[in-house]
Motif scaffolding. Sequence first.
Motif, PDB file in Angstrom:
ATOM      1  N   GLU A  19       0.417  -1.208  -0.291  1.00  0.00           N
ATOM      2  CA  GLU A  19       0.228  -0.183   0.038  1.00  0.00           C
ATOM      3  C   GLU A  19       0.849   1.150   0.278  1.00  0.00           C
ATOM      4  O   GLU A  19       1.280   1.545   1.136  1.00  0.00           O
ATOM      5  CB  GLU A  19      -1.242  -0.163   1.351  1.00  0.00           C
ATOM      6  CG  GLU A  19      -1.948   1.300   0.913  1.00  0.00           C
ATOM      7  CD  GLU A  19      -2.914   1.109   2.902  1.00  0.00           C
ATOM      8  OE1 GLU A  19      -3.241   2.447   2.607  1.00  0.00           O
ATOM      9  OE2 GLU A  19      -3.959  -0.132   3.295  1.00  0.00           O
ATOM     10  N   THR A  22      -0.420   6.332  -1.272  1.00  0.00           N
ATOM     11  CA  THR A  22      -1.901   6.998  -1.871  1.00  0.00           C
ATOM     12  C   THR A  22      -3.151   6.518  -1.180  1.00  0.00           C
ATOM     13  O   THR A  22      -4.401   6.186  -1.069  1.00  0.00           O
ATOM     14  CB  THR A  22      -1.682   6.713  -2.963  1.00  0.00           C
ATOM     15  OG1 THR A  22      -1.866   5.616  -3.656  1.00  0.00           O
ATOM     16  CG2 THR A  22      -0.998   8.141  -4.147  1.00  0.00           C
ATOM     17  N   ASP A  24      -3.365   2.838  -2.302  1.00  0.00           N
ATOM     18  CA  ASP A  24      -4.056   2.076  -3.499  1.00  0.00           C
ATOM     19  C   ASP A  24      -3.226   0.576  -2.415  1.00  0.00           C
ATOM     20  O   ASP A  24      -2.508   1.158  -1.860  1.00  0.00           O
ATOM     21  CB  ASP A  24      -3.481   2.473  -4.876  1.00  0.00           C
ATOM     22  CG  ASP A  24      -4.346   4.505  -5.536  1.00  0.00           C
ATOM     23  OD1 ASP A  24      -6.139   4.349  -5.007  1.00  0.00           O
ATOM     24  OD2 ASP A  24      -4.048   5.058  -5.842  1.00  0.00           O
TER      25      ASP A  24
END
Length: 90
Positions: A19, A22, A24
């Motif tokens: 991860e 951000t 994401d």
Amino acid sequence: MANLLWTIDRFESDRAVVEPATGDTLEVPRAFLPARSREADVLRVSAEPGSDTAAWLLALDREETRRRRAQAQRERDALGRRDPGGDVTL
């Protein structure tokens, strides 16, 4: 040169789910990570773009990992102090 921090979220077979800051998630071949990588470790990622090639360096950031684990423990401890205990009534 880019310098990023990724957190190892989990391992799935021969892949690691990481991860970035951000929020994401990315899947990375587990073989690309340092051999002693564990879930919740922080990786410092450096990229060196070139004209014909690009190189990525993924290094364990032990100090940042320790800092984040200590912060998570403080947050868990704080939650525990607010818990009155006993049964939950719905």
